[in-house]
Design an enzyme around this catalytic site. Structure first.
Site, PDB file in Angstrom:
ATOM      1  CD  GLU A  29      -2.276  -1.647   2.656  1.00  0.00           C
ATOM      2  OE1 GLU A  29      -2.041  -0.884   3.616  1.00  0.00           O
ATOM      3  OE2 GLU A  29      -2.841  -2.751   2.792  1.00  0.00           O
ATOM      4  CD  GLU A  59      -3.716  -4.839   5.111  1.00  0.00           C
ATOM      5  OE1 GLU A  59      -4.926  -5.116   4.993  1.00  0.00           O
ATOM      6  OE2 GLU A  59      -3.306  -3.668   5.151  1.00  0.00           O
ATOM      7  CG  PHE A  82       1.968   0.358  10.987  1.00  0.00           C
ATOM      8  CD1 PHE A  82       2.716   1.023  11.949  1.00  0.00           C
ATOM      9  CD2 PHE A  82       1.390   1.102   9.972  1.00  0.00           C
ATOM     10  CE1 PHE A  82       2.869   2.405  11.896  1.00  0.00           C
ATOM     11  CE2 PHE A  82       1.548   2.476   9.912  1.00  0.00           C
ATOM     12  CZ  PHE A  82       2.292   3.140  10.876  1.00  0.00           C
ATOM     13  CG  ASP A  84       0.668  -3.252  14.890  1.00  0.00           C
ATOM     14  OD1 ASP A  84       0.560  -3.348  16.121  1.00  0.00           O
ATOM     15  OD2 ASP A  84       1.629  -2.682  14.331  1.00  0.00           O
ATOM     16  CG  PHE A  85      -1.804  -2.579   9.316  1.00  0.00           C
ATOM     17  CD1 PHE A  85      -2.300  -2.356  10.591  1.00  0.00           C
ATOM     18  CD2 PHE A  85      -1.563  -1.474   8.509  1.00  0.00           C
ATOM     19  CE1 PHE A  85      -2.551  -1.069  11.059  1.00  0.00           C
ATOM     20  CE2 PHE A  85      -1.809  -0.186   8.965  1.00  0.00           C
ATOM     21  CZ  PHE A  85      -2.301   0.018  10.234  1.00  0.00           C
ATOM     22  CG  HIS A 128      -0.792   1.982  14.076  1.00  0.00           C
ATOM     23  ND1 HIS A 128      -2.102   1.871  14.427  1.00  0.00           N
ATOM     24  CD2 HIS A 128      -0.787   2.317  12.754  1.00  0.00           C
ATOM     25  CE1 HIS A 128      -2.871   2.141  13.382  1.00  0.00           C
ATOM     26  NE2 HIS A 128      -2.104   2.407  12.343  1.00  0.00           N
TER      27      HIS A 128
END
Lengths: 327, 334
Positions: A29, A59, A82, A84-85, A128
């Protein structure tokens, strides 16, 4: 040698591999405009939108697509924005990328690299800021890297892209602007699975990686004033990890402190502690210790976030505690 | 697009071609029937998912692909693998966990794959094959090849996020991928319609701008006709296509599932009038193919598959040391 930032070193590593191998491409992205942290700056202009691909916010499709593309012989470098994603793509990474070669009896390889920025940065709060390296080390099939310096980010990213295994490449968000000398010449890369001795010391072995390295270095200065000498190892690579270097150091010092920014419970420090306790039982002068974050989601407020931080004074105090143990 | 609006508008089916597809359907049906028996006899280690009743889609789509085209499959993947040209003996060995299986006994039924014929793997996770197929199509486009990727999935998969993500991706990048939804009406043991909002799989694809063709998936000749048109359209660079094939799963979710959650009258009606093999046989009879020819085809497949299963069961177990290979090169287990 060139003096570069961690960000620029990674950008050059990717540019080098894109130029060297037409099978390499990168997707994620917003990378056409340079990525969230500028780590892809200028690459799309240089290599075109079909090699540096701006994707939808998807994702699962980014990671799953990379698996399919890798199965057909390309070498995708995936950006997760990140770490986390990346949890939105856990099936694609854990059940597909890590397993395809094995499940299919070696018929195919999955040579992909997934870049996952980790760690505390700019009060980014609970979604994040995570450091989830132990999740990936737990998964057979994955290689897990966590560079702490510009040279290591350059050399390990190059090695990761050239590897035929799926690699999780964890870059610390707080290190993007860190500077250091980087050998850019030729085919130089950092060998995966070899720790780096950051500092020689005699009293306590400190094993750490990623953002923990700078904290340990600061702690060494504090500890020195208290007469405690730290031997610091930066693992750089968590799977495989350099057991030999860790055991050699702890055999000399007799004391181990593992420091990581991730939650301490079930963190990778537990693996190191267990390994050392098993291999060097009897040679230890003190119990093995870990220092990681408490098991809380990372809080937002500047007044609260420090609760999740590992600090140099805490590391120095823990090291001093090991030296004074039973004495 | 030159798609016949109904089968009657299409050229009369070619008897020889249909007979070849009929043989593929019989191979799939008999393979799974034997696999089911082997499972009940304890010769297949784990449960298996049968596609009995859905053979026409696999056979007809597979017949329109080149060997170098690739496909991803579902957990119900035997038919797709056979239709793509895999060796049934290697597949039986895989189901029985023997050396020489398609995956060396490491995958089993749910992960059956044969990369030599472009079959990139069945998958234990519903909808996981969609992004993989789209990524394969992306790689094909990057390399400038004229291969295509085909993605089989069930109606249950259309409720998972990766379905939407993959379709959007394929349409946004105009990738060479044919999506084939095998709509058997059930997601595991739940009637899919009872848990799905909106107008069904096709309407979801249409909302993303992907052309949708609906076909009676148990009509072998009809699937063959539309598959030929759609594969051509995808190969010619027109971007993704979506084939919504209505079918019916004659058996339970797994071979050990009696499927008592289904209405008996519904099942009976399907068995009585919608068996794709019997329907194909009727079409072939109308085209002048005599019953003895059909019997010969069936007997040939039955004997070959029975011999393959016997050979598979007579094959050695894989060496335990192979459990430690093909994990990874860097940091491989000792």
């Amino acid at each position: 040698m060139s003096r570069l930032t961690y960000r620029e070193a990674a950008r050059l590593a990717l540019a080098h591999e894109l130029a060297a191998d037409p099978a390499v491409w990168t997707l994620g992205e917003d990378i056409g405009r340079g990525g969230v942290f500028g780590q892809y700056q200028g690459l799309q202009a240089e290599f075109g939108p079909s090699r540096v691909v701006d994707t939808p916010i998807s994702e699962a499709a980014i990671m799953g697509g990379a698996v399919g593309a890798a199965l057909l012989g390309t070498r995708p470098v995936v950006e997760m924005r990140f770490s986390d994603f990346a949890l939105c793509a856990v099936d694609e990474l854990v059940n597909q990328a890590a397993k395809a070669r094995y499940m299919f009896g070696g018929q195919a390889r999955v040579p992909l690299v997934v870049r996952q920025p980790v760690g505390l940065w700019s009060n980014s709060a609970a979604q994040h800021s995570q450091s989830l390296e132990s999740w990936y080390v737990h998964i057979p099939g994955l290689v897990v890297l966590a560079p702490a310096t510009p040279a290591d980010n350059y050399g390990l990213l190059r090695a990761a892209i050239r590897s035929d295994d799926p690699v999780v490449h964890l870059e610390h968000k707080d290190l993007w602007s860190a500077e250091g000398e980087v050998p850019l010449d030729g085919e130089w890369e950092v060998p995966i699975g070899v720790a780096r001795r950051v500092r020689e010391g005699r009293d306590v072995t400190v094993v750490t990686w990623s953002g923990g390295v700078r904290i340990a270095e600061e702690a060494a200065a504090v500890a020195e004033t208290q007469g405690v000498s730290l031997d610091i190892l930066d693992l750089r690579s968590l799977w495989p990890w350099d057991r030999g270097a860790v055991l050699e150091s702890v055999a000399r010092t007799g004391r181990l402190l593992v420091v990581h920014e991730a939650v301490e419970v079930a963190g990778f420090g537990a693996e190191i502690a267990a390994t050392v306790a098993d291999a060097l039982f009897g040679a230890l002068k003190a119990p093995v210790r870990r220092l990681g974050a408490p098991r809380i989601p990372v809080p937002y407020s500047p007044a609260l976030e420090p609760a999740s931080r590992i600090t140099a004074p805490a590391v120095a105090a823990a090291a001093a505690g090991l030296v004074s143990w039973r004495s | 697009m030159a798609l016949p609006s109904s089968l009657s508008d299409a050229a009369a089916p070619d008897a020889e071609r249909l007979l070849g597809l009929y043989a593929t359907m019989q191979r799939i049906r008999l393979f799974e029937t034997l696999a089911d028996e082997a499972h009940k006899a304890g010769q297949v280690a784990s449960y298996i998912h049968l596609s009995i009743g859905q053979e026409a889609i696999a056979a007809a789509v597979g017949a329109n692909l080149r060997k170098d085209d690739v496909l991803t499959s579902t957990h119900r993947g035997h038919g797709h693998t056979i239709a793509k040209g895999a060796d049934p003996l290697a597949m039986f060995r895989e189901l029985c966990g023997r050396a020489g299986g398609t995956c060396g006994g490491k995958g089993g039924s749910m992960h059956i794959a044969d990369f030599a014929v472009g079959m990139l793997g069945a998958n234990g996770v519903v909808a996981a094959g969609l992004p993989i197929a789209v990524g394969a199509a992306h790689a094909i486009a990057l390399k400038g090849e004229d291969r295509i990727a085909v993605c089989f999935f069930g109606d249950g998969a259309t409720n998972r996020g990766p379905f939407l993500e993959a379709l959007n991706w394929a349409a946004a990048f105009r990738l060479p991928v044919l999506f084939v939804c095998e709509d058997n009406g059930y997601g595991a043991t739940t009637r899919t319609g009872s848990v799905s909002a909106g107008g069904g799989p096709g309407s979801r694809a249409e909302s993303l701008g992907i052309p949708v063709t609906v076909v009676d998936g148990n009509d072998l000749a009809a699937v063959d006709v539309v598959a030929a048109v759609l594969v051509r359209a995808v190969r010619d660079g027109g971007g993704p296509q979506f084939l919504h094939a209505r079918t019916y799963r004659f058996r339970g979710h797994t071979s050990s599932d009696p499927a008592t959650y289904r209405d008996a009258a519904e099942v009976q009606a399907q068995l009585a009038s919608n068996d794709p093999i019997r329907r194909a046989a009727a079409t072939l009879a109308e085209l002048g193919v005599t019953p003895d020819v059909l019997e010969r085809v069936e007997r040939h497949e039955r004997e070959a598959l029975a011999a393959a299963l016997a050979t598979a069961l007579d094959s050695p177990w894989p060496d335990l040391r192979t459990a430690f290979t093909d994990v990874q090169d860097i940091g491989a287990p000792q």
